[in-house]
Design a protein around this motif. Structure first.
Motif, mmCIF file in Angstrom:
data_model
loop_
_atom_site.group_PDB
_atom_site.id
_atom_site.type_symbol
_atom_site.label_atom_id
_atom_site.label_comp_id
_atom_site.label_asym_id
_atom_site.label_seq_id
_atom_site.Cartn_x
_atom_site.Cartn_y
_atom_site.Cartn_z
ATOM 1 N N CYS A 56 -5.203 5.519 7.943
ATOM 2 C CA CYS A 56 -4.889 4.447 8.313
ATOM 3 C C CYS A 56 -5.143 3.542 7.988
ATOM 4 N N LEU A 57 -4.019 2.452 7.274
ATOM 5 C CA LEU A 57 -4.186 1.182 6.659
ATOM 6 C C LEU A 57 -4.238 0.080 7.546
ATOM 7 N N ASP A 58 -5.116 -0.732 8.040
ATOM 8 C CA ASP A 58 -5.510 -1.584 8.812
ATOM 9 C C ASP A 58 -5.104 -3.105 7.974
ATOM 10 N N PHE A 59 -3.863 -3.064 8.224
ATOM 11 C CA PHE A 59 -3.159 -4.815 7.093
ATOM 12 C C PHE A 59 -3.664 -6.206 7.787
ATOM 13 N N ALA A 118 0.483 2.826 8.804
ATOM 14 C CA ALA A 118 -0.311 1.776 8.091
ATOM 15 C C ALA A 118 -0.433 0.834 10.330
ATOM 16 N N PHE A 119 -1.063 0.194 10.584
ATOM 17 C CA PHE A 119 -0.816 -0.229 11.185
ATOM 18 C C PHE A 119 -1.344 -2.308 11.505
ATOM 19 N N CYS A 120 -0.585 -3.177 11.826
ATOM 20 C CA CYS A 120 -0.774 -4.719 11.587
ATOM 21 C C CYS A 120 -0.184 -4.888 12.686
ATOM 22 N N ASN A 121 -0.903 -6.178 14.088
ATOM 23 C CA ASN A 121 -1.125 -7.120 15.200
ATOM 24 C C ASN A 121 -1.747 -7.766 14.398
ATOM 25 N N PHE A 136 4.786 -6.959 2.853
ATOM 26 C CA PHE A 136 5.969 -6.229 3.438
ATOM 27 C C PHE A 136 5.745 -4.892 2.655
ATOM 28 N N GLN A 137 5.561 -5.169 1.007
ATOM 29 C CA GLN A 137 5.926 -4.159 0.092
ATOM 30 C C GLN A 137 4.195 -3.761 -0.188
ATOM 31 N N HIS A 138 3.752 -4.196 0.207
ATOM 32 C CA HIS A 138 2.151 -4.092 -0.224
ATOM 33 C C HIS A 138 1.527 -3.300 1.176
ATOM 34 N N VAL A 139 2.051 -3.057 1.984
ATOM 35 C CA VAL A 139 2.427 -1.814 2.906
ATOM 36 C C VAL A 139 2.791 -1.067 2.986
ATOM 37 N N TYR A 140 4.652 -1.066 2.331
ATOM 38 C CA TYR A 140 5.530 0.007 1.637
ATOM 39 C C TYR A 140 4.378 0.879 0.607
ATOM 40 N N ASP A 141 3.934 0.200 -0.226
ATOM 41 C CA ASP A 141 3.164 1.330 -0.747
ATOM 42 C C ASP A 141 2.135 1.602 -1.440
ATOM 43 N N SER A 142 1.407 1.573 0.448
ATOM 44 C CA SER A 142 0.429 2.243 0.695
ATOM 45 C C SER A 142 0.302 3.712 0.964
ATOM 46 N N ARG A 144 2.406 7.117 2.276
ATOM 47 C CA ARG A 144 3.137 7.998 1.673
ATOM 48 C C ARG A 144 4.222 8.326 1.407
ATOM 49 N N PRO A 145 4.674 9.402 0.644
ATOM 50 C CA PRO A 145 6.500 9.474 1.644
ATOM 51 C C PRO A 145 6.233 10.109 2.890
ATOM 52 N N GLY A 146 7.424 9.790 4.300
ATOM 53 C CA GLY A 146 7.085 9.884 4.773
ATOM 54 C C GLY A 146 6.118 9.257 5.349
ATOM 55 N N GLY A 147 5.282 8.415 5.259
ATOM 56 C CA GLY A 147 4.585 8.022 6.348
ATOM 57 C C GLY A 147 4.953 6.505 7.472
ATOM 58 N N TRP A 148 4.463 6.449 8.737
ATOM 59 C CA TRP A 148 4.494 4.918 8.691
ATOM 60 C C TRP A 148 4.010 4.080 9.150
ATOM 61 N N PHE A 149 4.933 3.347 9.152
ATOM 62 C CA PHE A 149 4.328 1.696 9.610
ATOM 63 C C PHE A 149 4.634 1.683 10.952
ATOM 64 N N ALA A 150 3.387 0.833 11.979
ATOM 65 C CA ALA A 150 3.361 0.694 13.018
ATOM 66 C C ALA A 150 2.986 -0.780 13.279
ATOM 67 N N PHE A 151 4.263 -2.302 13.357
ATOM 68 C CA PHE A 151 4.144 -3.832 12.783
ATOM 69 C C PHE A 151 3.978 -3.931 14.550
ATOM 70 N N TRP A 152 2.904 -3.913 15.023
ATOM 71 C CA TRP A 152 3.227 -5.273 16.313
ATOM 72 C C TRP A 152 3.346 -7.272 15.809
ATOM 73 N N GLU A 153 3.680 -7.449 16.780
ATOM 74 C CA GLU A 153 3.881 -8.906 16.417
ATOM 75 C C GLU A 153 4.303 -9.700 17.871
ATOM 76 N N ASN A 154 3.636 -10.808 17.461
ATOM 77 C CA ASN A 154 4.149 -11.403 18.427
ATOM 78 C C ASN A 154 5.440 -12.281 19.448
ATOM 79 N N ASN A 155 5.960 -11.926 20.354
ATOM 80 C CA ASN A 155 7.665 -11.578 20.350
ATOM 81 C C ASN A 155 7.873 -13.539 21.178
#
Length: 232
Positions: A56-59, A118-121, A136-142, A144-155
């Motif tokens: 996991c990447l914690d961005f 990948a995870f970010c909060n 966002f592109q840096h996260v995508y590039d990190s 593997r194909p089929g990997g997931w990105f969990a993007f948490w942000e303040n509402n």
């Protein structure tokens, strides 16, 4: 890549937790409650999509608050925390000496096309608007194909969030992203959106109502939202 104002976060690296908790005081909870709940919610969602991540990447990891929660909660073998603030990375390395954890502050040293998750909060509201798509592109590039990105942000739809952020020195001038805006950035980077959830509706004074949150998670009421997307 243009980054968030790292000097400001360098200055708060040793006092980051106290500054965050001053903002959260109004909710009756500490940052630990929110951090633990995010990981529990994410773990359930990842199970639904059939992902058992081992890396996991914690961005935008800051001082590494999420590191032990991600490692233990998700059963990770490899955790990589990235933050442009060198002082925050120094603090994270001291606080979390787990051999599974690596902390870096050079974006060019991020792994390429290898990580499961990948995870970010609460990170992207600090990144200058013009630099967000590249981030966002840096996260995508990190991933593997089929990997997931969990993007948490303040509402940004939630007025209480604006009040809480005004109490935190390094959040006062932050520019939040509407959920649809974040999703468009992710799609332009190459992600396919899987789901969008809203969490943290009830403060501590109404914690008896928290069992209702799963039923409310598709309504834009909570203090944060999660966008879960995968790399095509």
């Amino acid at each position: 890549m243009p980054e968030a104002p790292t000097a400001e976060f360098d200055a708060y690296a040793g006092d980051y937790d106290a500054a965050i908790n001053r903002g959260l005081k109004f909710t009756g909870e500490t940052k630990e409650y929110f951090a633990e709940t995010r990981i529990e919610w994410l773990k359930a969602r990842l199970k639904e999509v059939g992902l058992t991540p081992k890396s996991c990447l914690d961005f935008g990891c800051g001082t590494g608050t999420s590191a032990p929660l991600l490692v233990s909660g998700l059963g990770l073998d490899t955790y990589i925390g990235y933050d442009p603030s060198s002082e925050s990375i120094t603090e994270a390395s001291k606080e979390h000496p787990d051999p599974a954890c690596t902390f870096i502050h050079d974006v060019d040293k991020l792994p390429k096309h290898t990580l499961d998750l990948a995870f970010c909060n609460g990170v992207f509201h600090h990144i200058p608007i013009a630099a967000r798509q590249e981030a966002f592109q840096h996260v995508y590039d990190s991933l593997r194909p089929g990997g997931w990105f969990a993007f948490w942000e303040n509402n940004k739809w939630n007025p209480i969030v604006h009040l809480l952020m005004s109490r935190v020195p390094f959040d006062r001038d932050a520019i939040m992203l509407f959920p649809g805006e974040a999703a468009r950035h992710m799609e332009r980077a190459g992600f396919k959106i899987g789901l969008r959830d809203y969490l943290f509706v009830f403060p501590a004074s109404l914690k008896a109502l928290r069992p209702l949150e799963p039923a409310l998670c598709k309504l834009p009421l909570g203090g944060q939202y999660l966008i879960l997307a995968h790399k095509v």
